[in-house]
Write a protein that holds these residues in place. Structure first.
Motif, PDB file in Angstrom:
ATOM      1  N   ARG A   1      -8.809 -20.302  -0.340  1.00  0.00           N
ATOM      2  CA  ARG A   1      -9.465 -19.951   0.814  1.00  0.00           C
ATOM      3  C   ARG A   1      -9.340 -21.124   1.713  1.00  0.00           C
ATOM      4  O   ARG A   1      -8.845 -20.917   3.222  1.00  0.00           O
ATOM      5  CB  ARG A   1     -11.132 -20.966  -0.027  1.00  0.00           C
ATOM      6  CG  ARG A   1     -12.296 -20.686   1.644  1.00  0.00           C
ATOM      7  CD  ARG A   1     -13.312 -20.889   0.723  1.00  0.00           C
ATOM      8  NE  ARG A   1     -13.466 -21.851   0.100  1.00  0.00           N
ATOM      9  CZ  ARG A   1     -13.702 -22.195  -1.368  1.00  0.00           C
ATOM     10  NH1 ARG A   1     -13.344 -21.086  -1.680  1.00  0.00           N
ATOM     11  NH2 ARG A   1     -14.073 -22.948  -1.477  1.00  0.00           N
ATOM     12  N   ASP A   2      -8.323 -22.102   1.366  1.00  0.00           N
ATOM     13  CA  ASP A   2      -7.928 -23.205   2.225  1.00  0.00           C
ATOM     14  C   ASP A   2      -6.119 -22.428   2.633  1.00  0.00           C
ATOM     15  O   ASP A   2      -6.188 -23.055   3.669  1.00  0.00           O
ATOM     16  CB  ASP A   2      -7.142 -24.852   0.849  1.00  0.00           C
ATOM     17  CG  ASP A   2      -8.884 -24.928   1.027  1.00  0.00           C
ATOM     18  OD1 ASP A   2     -10.177 -25.104   1.264  1.00  0.00           O
ATOM     19  OD2 ASP A   2      -8.311 -26.088  -0.035  1.00  0.00           O
ATOM     20  N   GLU A   3      -5.712 -21.906   1.886  1.00  0.00           N
ATOM     21  CA  GLU A   3      -4.101 -21.410   2.661  1.00  0.00           C
ATOM     22  C   GLU A   3      -3.834 -19.924   2.769  1.00  0.00           C
ATOM     23  O   GLU A   3      -3.220 -19.413   3.347  1.00  0.00           O
ATOM     24  CB  GLU A   3      -2.897 -22.205   1.281  1.00  0.00           C
ATOM     25  CG  GLU A   3      -3.201 -23.663   1.027  1.00  0.00           C
ATOM     26  CD  GLU A   3      -2.028 -23.485   0.275  1.00  0.00           C
ATOM     27  OE1 GLU A   3      -1.452 -22.980  -0.107  1.00  0.00           O
ATOM     28  OE2 GLU A   3      -3.088 -24.411  -1.245  1.00  0.00           O
ATOM     29  N   MET A   4      -4.813 -19.442   2.887  1.00  0.00           N
ATOM     30  CA  MET A   4      -4.563 -17.914   3.163  1.00  0.00           C
ATOM     31  C   MET A   4      -6.648 -17.464   3.754  1.00  0.00           C
ATOM     32  O   MET A   4      -7.351 -18.161   4.207  1.00  0.00           O
ATOM     33  CB  MET A   4      -4.311 -17.097   2.182  1.00  0.00           C
ATOM     34  CG  MET A   4      -2.919 -17.640   1.207  1.00  0.00           C
ATOM     35  SD  MET A   4      -3.136 -16.706  -0.112  1.00  0.00           S
ATOM     36  CE  MET A   4      -1.155 -15.946  -0.662  1.00  0.00           C
ATOM     37  N   GLU A   5      -5.509 -16.563   5.346  1.00  0.00           N
ATOM     38  CA  GLU A   5      -6.442 -15.784   5.948  1.00  0.00           C
ATOM     39  C   GLU A   5      -6.707 -14.596   5.134  1.00  0.00           C
ATOM     40  O   GLU A   5      -5.255 -13.939   5.581  1.00  0.00           O
ATOM     41  CB  GLU A   5      -5.891 -16.700   6.956  1.00  0.00           C
ATOM     42  CG  GLU A   5      -6.898 -15.419   8.090  1.00  0.00           C
ATOM     43  CD  GLU A   5      -6.108 -16.044   9.413  1.00  0.00           C
ATOM     44  OE1 GLU A   5      -6.706 -14.439  10.278  1.00  0.00           O
ATOM     45  OE2 GLU A   5      -5.749 -16.415   9.809  1.00  0.00           O
ATOM     46  N   ILE A   6      -7.348 -13.664   4.873  1.00  0.00           N
ATOM     47  CA  ILE A   6      -6.980 -12.597   4.667  1.00  0.00           C
ATOM     48  C   ILE A   6      -8.551 -11.913   5.515  1.00  0.00           C
ATOM     49  O   ILE A   6      -9.583 -12.505   5.749  1.00  0.00           O
ATOM     50  CB  ILE A   6      -7.900 -12.341   3.158  1.00  0.00           C
ATOM     51  CG1 ILE A   6      -7.349 -12.848   2.295  1.00  0.00           C
ATOM     52  CG2 ILE A   6      -7.792 -10.514   2.480  1.00  0.00           C
ATOM     53  CD1 ILE A   6      -7.793 -13.190   0.822  1.00  0.00           C
ATOM     54  N   ARG A   7      -7.975 -10.215   6.202  1.00  0.00           N
ATOM     55  CA  ARG A   7      -8.265 -10.068   6.319  1.00  0.00           C
ATOM     56  C   ARG A   7      -8.130  -8.334   6.065  1.00  0.00           C
ATOM     57  O   ARG A   7      -7.594  -7.618   5.219  1.00  0.00           O
ATOM     58  CB  ARG A   7      -6.925  -9.265   8.203  1.00  0.00           C
ATOM     59  CG  ARG A   7      -8.078  -8.713   9.168  1.00  0.00           C
ATOM     60  CD  ARG A   7      -7.634  -9.401  10.513  1.00  0.00           C
ATOM     61  NE  ARG A   7      -8.271  -8.195  11.756  1.00  0.00           N
ATOM     62  CZ  ARG A   7      -7.534  -7.240  12.472  1.00  0.00           C
ATOM     63  NH1 ARG A   7      -6.730  -8.269  13.037  1.00  0.00           N
ATOM     64  NH2 ARG A   7      -7.590  -6.872  13.208  1.00  0.00           N
ATOM     65  N   ILE A   8      -9.356  -7.543   6.069  1.00  0.00           N
ATOM     66  CA  ILE A   8      -9.788  -6.072   6.203  1.00  0.00           C
ATOM     67  C   ILE A   8      -9.471  -4.539   7.223  1.00  0.00           C
ATOM     68  O   ILE A   8      -9.797  -5.143   8.090  1.00  0.00           O
ATOM     69  CB  ILE A   8     -10.503  -5.898   5.247  1.00  0.00           C
ATOM     70  CG1 ILE A   8     -10.800  -6.549   4.024  1.00  0.00           C
ATOM     71  CG2 ILE A   8     -10.771  -4.421   5.376  1.00  0.00           C
ATOM     72  CD1 ILE A   8     -12.364  -6.420   3.336  1.00  0.00           C
ATOM     73  N   PHE A   9      -8.240  -4.598   7.195  1.00  0.00           N
ATOM     74  CA  PHE A   9      -8.233  -2.891   8.023  1.00  0.00           C
ATOM     75  C   PHE A   9      -8.657  -2.012   6.674  1.00  0.00           C
ATOM     76  O   PHE A   9      -8.273  -1.418   6.779  1.00  0.00           O
ATOM     77  CB  PHE A   9      -6.378  -3.028   8.527  1.00  0.00           C
ATOM     78  CG  PHE A   9      -5.752  -3.461   9.280  1.00  0.00           C
ATOM     79  CD1 PHE A   9      -5.800  -3.622  10.401  1.00  0.00           C
ATOM     80  CD2 PHE A   9      -5.149  -4.923   8.763  1.00  0.00           C
ATOM     81  CE1 PHE A   9      -5.848  -5.306  11.455  1.00  0.00           C
ATOM     82  CE2 PHE A   9      -5.106  -6.433   9.915  1.00  0.00           C
ATOM     83  CZ  PHE A   9      -4.908  -6.292  11.008  1.00  0.00           C
ATOM     84  N   ASN A  10      -9.294  -1.264   8.772  1.00  0.00           N
ATOM     85  CA  ASN A  10     -10.377   0.093   6.796  1.00  0.00           C
ATOM     86  C   ASN A  10     -10.436   1.141   8.665  1.00  0.00           C
ATOM     87  O   ASN A  10     -10.570   1.237   9.715  1.00  0.00           O
ATOM     88  CB  ASN A  10     -11.999  -0.326   7.218  1.00  0.00           C
ATOM     89  CG  ASN A  10     -12.256   0.839   7.028  1.00  0.00           C
ATOM     90  OD1 ASN A  10     -12.386   1.219   5.685  1.00  0.00           O
ATOM     91  ND2 ASN A  10     -13.820   1.050   6.960  1.00  0.00           N
ATOM     92  N   PHE A  11      -9.176   2.673   8.452  1.00  0.00           N
ATOM     93  CA  PHE A  11      -9.068   3.446   9.232  1.00  0.00           C
ATOM     94  C   PHE A  11      -9.611   4.997   8.388  1.00  0.00           C
ATOM     95  O   PHE A  11      -9.908   4.907   7.225  1.00  0.00           O
ATOM     96  CB  PHE A  11      -7.758   3.585   8.667  1.00  0.00           C
ATOM     97  CG  PHE A  11      -6.404   2.153   9.538  1.00  0.00           C
ATOM     98  CD1 PHE A  11      -7.084   2.298  10.916  1.00  0.00           C
ATOM     99  CD2 PHE A  11      -5.372   1.410   8.656  1.00  0.00           C
ATOM    100  CE1 PHE A  11      -5.987   1.148  11.266  1.00  0.00           C
ATOM    101  CE2 PHE A  11      -4.843  -0.080   8.852  1.00  0.00           C
ATOM    102  CZ  PHE A  11      -5.406  -0.043  10.510  1.00  0.00           C
ATOM    103  N   GLY A  12      -9.483   5.386   9.197  1.00  0.00           N
ATOM    104  CA  GLY A  12     -10.493   6.345   8.937  1.00  0.00           C
ATOM    105  C   GLY A  12      -9.479   7.740   8.502  1.00  0.00           C
ATOM    106  O   GLY A  12      -7.925   7.774   8.600  1.00  0.00           O
TER     107      GLY A  12
END
Length: 156
Positions: free
Chosen positions: A41-52
């Motif tokens: 949580r302190d060292e990473m940024e997590i993003r979700i890409f959700n495609f059709g």
């Protein structure tokens, strides 16, 4: 600790081309489990890409890489997305040779030899339920390990 947060992108693609976006449940579980760990949580940024399901490789790649280049690119692989995600992984490695590519999901579990043969750009294949395995992979990344040093992580 680095002044820049490392970036992790989780990518999934639904099977149907629907006008309404579906909830990427497995990707959400991966992100939530990882972010429950303080160091991630302190060292990473997590993003979700959700495609059709109707989104072609070019649209997926353009959408993601217009945002930059992640440090770790993780795919929730289903049969219909296997080759598309393999192609995206290849392009990603050309842009970020030191980045990690993680494949997980029911259509790659326990099939690492085939995945690595078809897509040598893939660094790690997660087997079975991936939430805790993924968290361990991210911790290994933060510790400076290479993908070849992950033998202690069960489930890969």
């Amino acid at each position: 600790m680095s002044s820049r947060k490392r970036t992790v992108w989780i990518v999934q693609q639904g099977v149907w081309d629907m006008p309404k976006e579906s909830m990427p449940l497995a990707a959400g579980y991966l992100k939530a489990t990882a972010l429950a760990c303080e160091s991630i949580r302190d060292e990473m940024e997590i993003r979700i890409f959700n495609f059709g399901g109707g989104d072609p490789v070019t649209i997926m790649a353009e959408t993601m890489f217009a945002e930059g280049r992640p440090d770790v690119l993780a795919f929730s692989v289903m049969g219909w997305s296997y080759f598309s995600f393999g192609n995206i992984a290849e392009g990603f490695k050309q842009m970020n040779p030191d980045g990690w590519v993680v494949f997980g999901g029911p259509h790659v579990a326990n099939q690492a030899a085939r995945v690595f043969r078809q897509f040598p750009e893939v660094d790690v294949v997660a087997n079975g339920e991936g939430e805790f395995v993924f968290r361990e992979i991210l911790l290994a990344y933060l510790a400076g390990q290479s993908p070849a040093e992950l033998h202690a992580i069960g489930g890969i």
